[in-house]
Design a protein around this motif. Sequence first.
Motif, PDB file in Angstrom:
ATOM      1  N   GLY A  80      -1.772  -6.911  -8.090  1.00 60.45           N
ATOM      2  CA  GLY A  80      -1.733  -8.068  -8.970  1.00 60.45           C
ATOM      3  C   GLY A  80      -0.347  -8.419  -9.464  1.00 60.45           C
ATOM      4  N   SER A  81       0.554  -7.428  -9.464  1.00 62.11           N
ATOM      5  CA  SER A  81       1.897  -7.649  -9.994  1.00 62.11           C
ATOM      6  C   SER A  81       2.828  -6.572  -9.463  1.00 62.11           C
ATOM      7  CB  SER A  81       1.885  -7.598 -11.525  1.00 62.11           C
ATOM      8  OG  SER A  81       1.585  -6.280 -11.967  1.00 62.11           O
ATOM      9  N   VAL A  99      12.599   4.229  -1.783  1.00 61.30           N
ATOM     10  CA  VAL A  99      13.412   3.123  -1.271  1.00 61.30           C
ATOM     11  C   VAL A  99      14.030   2.406  -2.458  1.00 61.30           C
ATOM     12  CG1 VAL A  99      12.047   2.821   0.828  1.00 61.30           C
ATOM     13  CG2 VAL A  99      11.459   1.501  -1.218  1.00 61.30           C
ATOM     14  N   ASP A 100      15.071   1.636  -2.172  1.00 55.22           N
ATOM     15  CA  ASP A 100      15.817   0.983  -3.242  1.00 55.22           C
ATOM     16  C   ASP A 100      15.398  -0.463  -3.468  1.00 55.22           C
ATOM     17  OD1 ASP A 100      18.108   3.079  -3.870  1.00 55.22           O
ATOM     18  OD2 ASP A 100      17.778   3.043  -1.701  1.00 55.22           O
ATOM     19  N   ASP A 101      15.006  -1.144  -2.396  1.00 58.03           N
ATOM     20  CA  ASP A 101      14.586  -2.536  -2.486  1.00 58.03           C
ATOM     21  C   ASP A 101      13.415  -2.778  -1.548  1.00 58.03           C
ATOM     22  OD1 ASP A 101      16.785  -4.248  -4.103  1.00 58.03           O
ATOM     23  OD2 ASP A 101      17.796  -2.665  -2.961  1.00 58.03           O
ATOM     24  N   ILE A 102      12.532  -3.685  -1.943  1.00 56.46           N
ATOM     25  CA  ILE A 102      11.431  -4.143  -1.103  1.00 56.46           C
ATOM     26  C   ILE A 102      11.481  -5.663  -1.100  1.00 56.46           C
ATOM     27  CG2 ILE A 102       8.934  -4.232  -0.773  1.00 56.46           C
ATOM     28  CD1 ILE A 102       8.735  -1.579  -2.315  1.00 56.46           C
ATOM     29  N   ARG A 154       0.817  -1.219   0.000  1.00 59.64           N
ATOM     30  CA  ARG A 154       0.000   0.000   0.000  1.00 59.64           C
ATOM     31  C   ARG A 154       0.849   1.268   0.000  1.00 59.64           C
ATOM     32  NH1 ARG A 154      -3.424  -2.229  -2.060  1.00 59.64           N
ATOM     33  NH2 ARG A 154      -5.597  -2.507  -1.450  1.00 59.64           N
ATOM     34  N   ALA A 155       2.074   1.199   0.557  1.00 60.93           N
ATOM     35  CA  ALA A 155       2.936   2.381   0.656  1.00 60.93           C
ATOM     36  C   ALA A 155       3.879   2.527  -0.526  1.00 60.93           C
ATOM     37  CB  ALA A 155       3.757   2.314   1.944  1.00 60.93           C
ATOM     38  N   ALA A 156       4.000   1.501  -1.369  1.00 59.38           N
ATOM     39  CA  ALA A 156       5.104   1.406  -2.321  1.00 59.38           C
ATOM     40  C   ALA A 156       5.122   2.479  -3.395  1.00 59.38           C
ATOM     41  CB  ALA A 156       5.085   0.022  -2.991  1.00 59.38           C
ATOM     42  N   ALA A 157       3.982   2.906  -3.870  1.00 53.60           N
ATOM     43  CA  ALA A 157       3.930   3.803  -5.029  1.00 53.60           C
ATOM     44  C   ALA A 157       4.706   5.090  -4.769  1.00 53.60           C
ATOM     45  CB  ALA A 157       2.489   4.120  -5.383  1.00 53.60           C
ATOM     46  N   THR A 191       6.416   1.172  -8.199  1.00 51.76           N
ATOM     47  CA  THR A 191       7.616   1.522  -7.451  1.00 51.76           C
ATOM     48  C   THR A 191       8.842   1.398  -8.348  1.00 51.76           C
ATOM     49  OG1 THR A 191       9.003   0.920  -5.555  1.00 51.76           O
ATOM     50  CG2 THR A 191       7.802  -0.880  -6.612  1.00 51.76           C
ATOM     51  N   ARG A 192       9.835   2.229  -8.093  1.00 48.64           N
ATOM     52  CA  ARG A 192      11.129   2.127  -8.792  1.00 48.64           C
ATOM     53  C   ARG A 192      12.029   1.113  -8.118  1.00 48.64           C
ATOM     54  NH1 ARG A 192      15.414   4.062  -6.232  1.00 48.64           N
ATOM     55  NH2 ARG A 192      15.160   5.510  -4.485  1.00 48.64           N
ATOM     56  N   ALA A 193      11.635   0.656  -6.928  1.00 51.02           N
ATOM     57  CA  ALA A 193      12.476  -0.266  -6.164  1.00 51.02           C
ATOM     58  C   ALA A 193      12.498  -1.645  -6.802  1.00 51.02           C
ATOM     59  CB  ALA A 193      11.952  -0.377  -4.736  1.00 51.02           C
TER      60      ALA A 193
END
Length: 309
Positions: A222-223, A208-211, A201-204, A229-231
């Motif tokens: 879904g994907s 951050v560099d990695d998740i 939910r927070a990613a957009a 996100t750019r991460a």
Amino acid sequence: MAAVLTGALVIPLSAAARPEIPAPAPAALAPLTASTLDAAYAANRANAAEAARMADAHGDHYRAATDRALAGPARHLLFFDGRGSGKATEVLGDLAHADRVAVLVPGSDTGLDTYGRFRAGAVALHERLARQAPPGTRTAVVAWLGYETPGTVSTTVTTTGRAEQAAPHLRALVAGLRAAAGQEPKITLVCHSYGSVVCGRAAAGLDVDDIALIGSPGTGAGSVADLRTRARVWAARGAGDWVAHVPHVSADLFGTTVGFGTDPVSPAFGARVFAAGDGGHSAYFAPGSASLTNLARIVLGDTKAVTRD
């Protein structure tokens, strides 16, 4: 379907409701910068010490002991709130000078009463990073209990509601970490179980560099592309993790979205799947495990060394 999802997530764990525990309101703090870090740590330790006194007076000596430990002179708290189930954000390492920062986002049934278990994972990762880091690389781990996690014996654990409430706070934390660091650190979110829904939910647009999603029932997306996100997005599941049996579906029931969609370790989701060994749902930070070794590699940016299933 709601009953199936609830059963899959609820049966393996249980938690008893706790009465409200009195504690002071969180400390009023200046905006985080490298120069205000020590003052924030001191104010939150003082708040935790006062919460311990209030919990003792209330007769909850178990909570008082937890609060008292958090108030110790060696603890570095960016945030503390001893009310209710409680919230805390703790730093392991030197945040102001860290080149690499890992943020641990917990799943269901995590509160101050179970904080020791959550912190143990942060300590294990911090120690592993110290062993694996190249000379001159400075690391920090942030244990972020920054939201009211759902109980496994509850309907909230099958919906995105708590994650949607938590997402703005996770975004604010990342912004605060960047303000507090003396340079531009590489930041990795390590999202366990329901915590992966929070990260989803927070990613957009999150800086951050990695998740890394571990033991994830799904993210609500879904994907990877849907996370916007750019991460780099990673996913792993231990061979003994019961969350593999959660139905990976999502449906609108009476205006509420139930379920979290595509399995993050499936090819359809599109994450970089890494090896997590044979462990169960709570074993991702076990010392010497494949999952902990790979998580440290991801945090350190040693992506070519990450082993795959």
